[in-house]
Write a protein that holds these residues in place. Structure first.
Motif: not given
Length: 344
Positions: A205-214
């Motif tokens: 269930n891949f939701v894509g890229n995430v940033e460290s601030r999130e």
């Protein structure tokens, strides 16, 4: 269940380790402990040896020892003997607060990798703040492998998903790739290749890229990255939390009598904030991808964290998460080989 414990590892060993194991023994009546350590130091600390068997280990791998050399040379150390107990089937899991490199080396060289997994990943659980339906997430790799290939990160996603399902009881965990932007074309060629591979896997269930601030806002249930980036991110989170608490305390102390009175009224709030940022409540870091659970806690671990970590190991053993990974990679061997070839 039987857990092999390194009683000599950690800044406050063996006293806090023994104390924590006794707390865990009282909390989990279905666990027996094999406590490996120097007999003359550990035995006097035991208040009650019920379901705790002291296993003599005359040697100690110190924090400053070179990990692989120490594991190979100090055959009678608490780390080596505890890991060996797992390999020989005398224990179901191995726990230590000692030299991280030595614990990882013992896991790899003695306990052994699951067939089909190239590189195990070190997994930690971190808090999610102010999100009622999600209290934590897992991130891997956070330091087992500084040099990581795209195929390794794809395997981390599979391992992390199984961990979130079996240990954290997340039904369909969202898997995110740590990157410098959320767009699919962000990052270097390795991150773009990982993104493409995970997007094509129906079982993830891949939701894509995430940033460290999130991360602490609950962007995903499982966050995967290379060991270098993961370790740097983990330390940045730790450092920021500690610095903010020190900053607040400093401002209060310099604010005069009024500031101190106000702070005394807000003590419960500060205590809640500190508790929310304390990820040791979730246990230790798990080296996923081995034939049996190997769990490492911070060197400064004290008794309550030892007890929490044993609870985590209890869940790992009960859920048979390692067996699930063995089955998955045995059944998907051809798929993994093809994927590895495509990511070269």
């Amino acid at each position: 269940m039987k857990i092999a414990v390194d009683a000599m590892g950690g800044d406050y060993a063996p006293a806090e380790i023994v104390k924590g194991i006794e707390l865990a023994r009282d909390a989990y009546p279905d666990i027996e402990f094999l406590l490996y350590g120097q007999e003359e130091k550990v035995q006097p600390l035991l208040q009650d040896s019920t379901r705790i068997k002291l296993m003599p280990a005359p040697e100690v791998i110190a924090m400053e020892d070179e990990p692989v050399r120490a594991v190979r040379r100090k055959k009678n150390s608490s780390i080596v003997l505890a890991a060996t107990a797992v390999r020989e089937g005398e224990a179901d899991a191995f726990f230590s607060a000692g030299n991280t490199g030595a614990v990882l080396a013992a896991g790899l060289l003695i306990v052994g990798r699951i067939k089909g997994i190239d590189r195990p990943g070190l997994t930690t659980t971190l808090p999610v703040l102010q999100k009622p339906d999600q209290s934590s997430f897992v991130m891997l790799d956070v330091g087992a492998n500084a040099d990581t290939k795209p195929f390794n990160v794809v395997q981390y996603a599979i391992m992390g998903q199984y961990y979130a399902q079996s240990v954290m009881h997340v039904e369909n965990p969202r898997v995110g790739l740590l990157n410098n932007g959320t767009e699919a074309d962000k990052g270097d060629k390795n991150h773009r290749a990982i993104h493409e591979a995970l997007s094509a896997m129906d079982e993830i269930n891949f939701v894509g890229n995430v940033e460290s601030r999130e991360l602490l806002n609950g962007a995903a249930d499982v966050v995967v990255t290379d060991g270098f980036t993961g370790n740097a991110t983990l330390k940045a989170i730790e450092g920021t939390a500690l610095s903010m608490l020190k900053l607040i305390k400093g401002e209060i102390m310099s604010g005069g009598l009024g500031g101190k009175i106000g702070a005394s009224m807000l003590k419960p709030v500060f205590r809640n904030v500190q508790s929310a940022m304390d990820y040791s409540q979730y246990g230790g870091a798990v080296l996923l991808g081995l034939k049996a659970p190997v769990v490492k806690t911070h060197g400064s671990t004290k008794a309550p964290t030892v007890k929490n970590t044993i609870g985590q190991i209890h869940e790992l053993i009960a859920s048979k998460s390692a067996d699930q990974l063995v089955t998955y990679f045995a059944e998907h061997g051809e798929q993994m080989s093809a994927l590895k070839e495509s990511l070269k």
